[in-house]
Scaffold this motif. Sequence first.
Motif, PDB file in Angstrom:
ATOM      1  N   SER A  75      77.070  48.833  12.718  1.00 28.21           N
ATOM      2  CA  SER A  75      76.391  48.824  11.422  1.00 28.21           C
ATOM      3  C   SER A  75      75.371  49.962  11.408  1.00 28.21           C
ATOM      4  N   MET A  76      75.136  50.493  10.223  1.00 31.70           N
ATOM      5  CA  MET A  76      74.235  51.630  10.072  1.00 31.70           C
ATOM      6  C   MET A  76      72.801  51.225  10.401  1.00 31.70           C
ATOM      7  N   VAL A  77      72.104  52.109  11.096  1.00 32.29           N
ATOM      8  CA  VAL A  77      70.689  51.912  11.402  1.00 32.29           C
ATOM      9  C   VAL A  77      69.965  53.222  11.095  1.00 32.29           C
ATOM     10  N   GLN A  78      68.690  53.102  10.801  1.00 34.58           N
ATOM     11  CA  GLN A  78      67.878  54.287  10.541  1.00 34.58           C
ATOM     12  C   GLN A  78      66.732  54.317  11.529  1.00 34.58           C
ATOM     13  N   GLY A  82      62.501  61.853  15.251  1.00 35.76           N
ATOM     14  CA  GLY A  82      62.083  61.999  16.632  1.00 35.76           C
ATOM     15  C   GLY A  82      62.274  60.756  17.478  1.00 35.76           C
ATOM     16  N   HIS A  83      62.790  59.675  16.892  1.00 39.95           N
ATOM     17  CA  HIS A  83      62.961  58.415  17.619  1.00 39.95           C
ATOM     18  C   HIS A  83      64.404  57.905  17.593  1.00 39.95           C
ATOM     19  N   SER A  84      65.353  58.796  17.337  1.00 39.19           N
ATOM     20  CA  SER A  84      66.753  58.379  17.308  1.00 39.19           C
ATOM     21  C   SER A  84      67.287  58.280  18.738  1.00 39.19           C
ATOM     22  N   PRO A  85      68.421  57.621  18.926  1.00 40.02           N
ATOM     23  CA  PRO A  85      69.010  57.532  20.263  1.00 40.02           C
ATOM     24  C   PRO A  85      69.263  58.911  20.882  1.00 40.02           C
ATOM     25  N   GLY A  86      69.535  59.906  20.076  1.00 43.73           N
ATOM     26  CA  GLY A  86      69.763  61.253  20.575  1.00 43.73           C
ATOM     27  C   GLY A  86      68.496  61.948  21.036  1.00 43.73           C
ATOM     28  N   GLY A 105      84.377  64.988  13.437  1.00 45.52           N
ATOM     29  CA  GLY A 105      84.296  64.203  14.655  1.00 45.52           C
ATOM     30  C   GLY A 105      83.094  63.290  14.646  1.00 45.52           C
ATOM     31  N   PHE A 106      82.807  62.743  15.806  1.00 47.27           N
ATOM     32  CA  PHE A 106      81.682  61.822  15.935  1.00 47.27           C
ATOM     33  C   PHE A 106      81.231  61.813  17.376  1.00 47.27           C
ATOM     34  N   LEU A 119      77.251  58.335  16.133  1.00 44.94           N
ATOM     35  CA  LEU A 119      76.636  59.312  15.238  1.00 44.94           C
ATOM     36  C   LEU A 119      77.764  60.013  14.502  1.00 44.94           C
ATOM     37  N   MET A 120      77.770  59.878  13.176  1.00 45.99           N
ATOM     38  CA  MET A 120      78.794  60.520  12.361  1.00 45.99           C
ATOM     39  C   MET A 120      78.168  61.007  11.072  1.00 45.99           C
ATOM     40  N   ASP A 121      78.404  62.258  10.747  1.00 47.20           N
ATOM     41  CA  ASP A 121      77.893  62.863   9.514  1.00 47.20           C
ATOM     42  C   ASP A 121      76.386  62.689   9.381  1.00 47.20           C
ATOM     43  N   GLY A 122      75.656  62.756  10.486  1.00 46.82           N
ATOM     44  CA  GLY A 122      74.201  62.648  10.465  1.00 46.82           C
ATOM     45  C   GLY A 122      73.677  61.230  10.365  1.00 46.82           C
ATOM     46  N   ASN A 123      74.560  60.227  10.356  1.00 47.49           N
ATOM     47  CA  ASN A 123      74.159  58.822  10.259  1.00 47.49           C
ATOM     48  C   ASN A 123      74.369  58.131  11.599  1.00 47.49           C
ATOM     49  N   TRP A 124      73.401  57.284  11.968  1.00 46.88           N
ATOM     50  CA  TRP A 124      73.464  56.502  13.202  1.00 46.88           C
ATOM     51  C   TRP A 124      73.996  55.106  12.905  1.00 46.88           C
ATOM     52  N   TYR A 125      74.816  54.584  13.827  1.00 46.38           N
ATOM     53  CA  TYR A 125      75.368  53.251  13.728  1.00 46.38           C
ATOM     54  C   TYR A 125      75.162  52.547  15.067  1.00 46.38           C
ATOM     55  N   SER A 126      74.618  51.355  15.046  1.00 54.87           N
ATOM     56  CA  SER A 126      74.426  50.567  16.256  1.00 54.87           C
ATOM     57  C   SER A 126      75.718  49.801  16.539  1.00 54.87           C
ATOM     58  N   VAL A 127      76.196  49.890  17.762  1.00 52.42           N
ATOM     59  CA  VAL A 127      77.455  49.241  18.155  1.00 52.42           C
ATOM     60  C   VAL A 127      77.126  47.855  18.713  1.00 52.42           C
TER      61      VAL A 127
END
Length: 134
Positions: A75-78, A82-86, A105-106, A119-127
């Motif tokens: 599901s998408m998360v925001q 500076g605090h993203s998983p990356g 790609g992703f 991470l896809m198209d600049g959006n983060w999703y928590s698995v």
Amino acid sequence: MKKQLILFLTLSFLLTFAACGTSGSNFASDNLISITDSVTEVEITHIISGTESQWTVNGDELDTLKNWILGLNYSMVQFKEGHSPGDEDGGEAYRFDMTGADHPGFSYVINGPDRCYLLMDGNWYSVSNPSNPP
């Protein structure tokens, strides 16, 4: 009375149907990430502990990768800038680049056993059901 009962049952069915369709998770039936039949190979880049390796999958390996992707629930998360998983140090990352796909790609980021993200198209999703890529 009969009209009211039919109206009540119809409204109940519609409300139940609407509630089922509002889940925040993406399950295999509505995955945003997929490998279409037009993709014949996927280039994978794996980064861990500063070491990068690359390889290409096709054939049966590609089918295994497709099944892994379709099995992920997310599901998408925001995150604040500076605090993203990356942005975290350490961890492990896979980059999947597909030729012939609608999206380039992703990435799959592993920051711990229960802290995996797409991470896809600049959006983060928590698995919610993390696993290592095949």
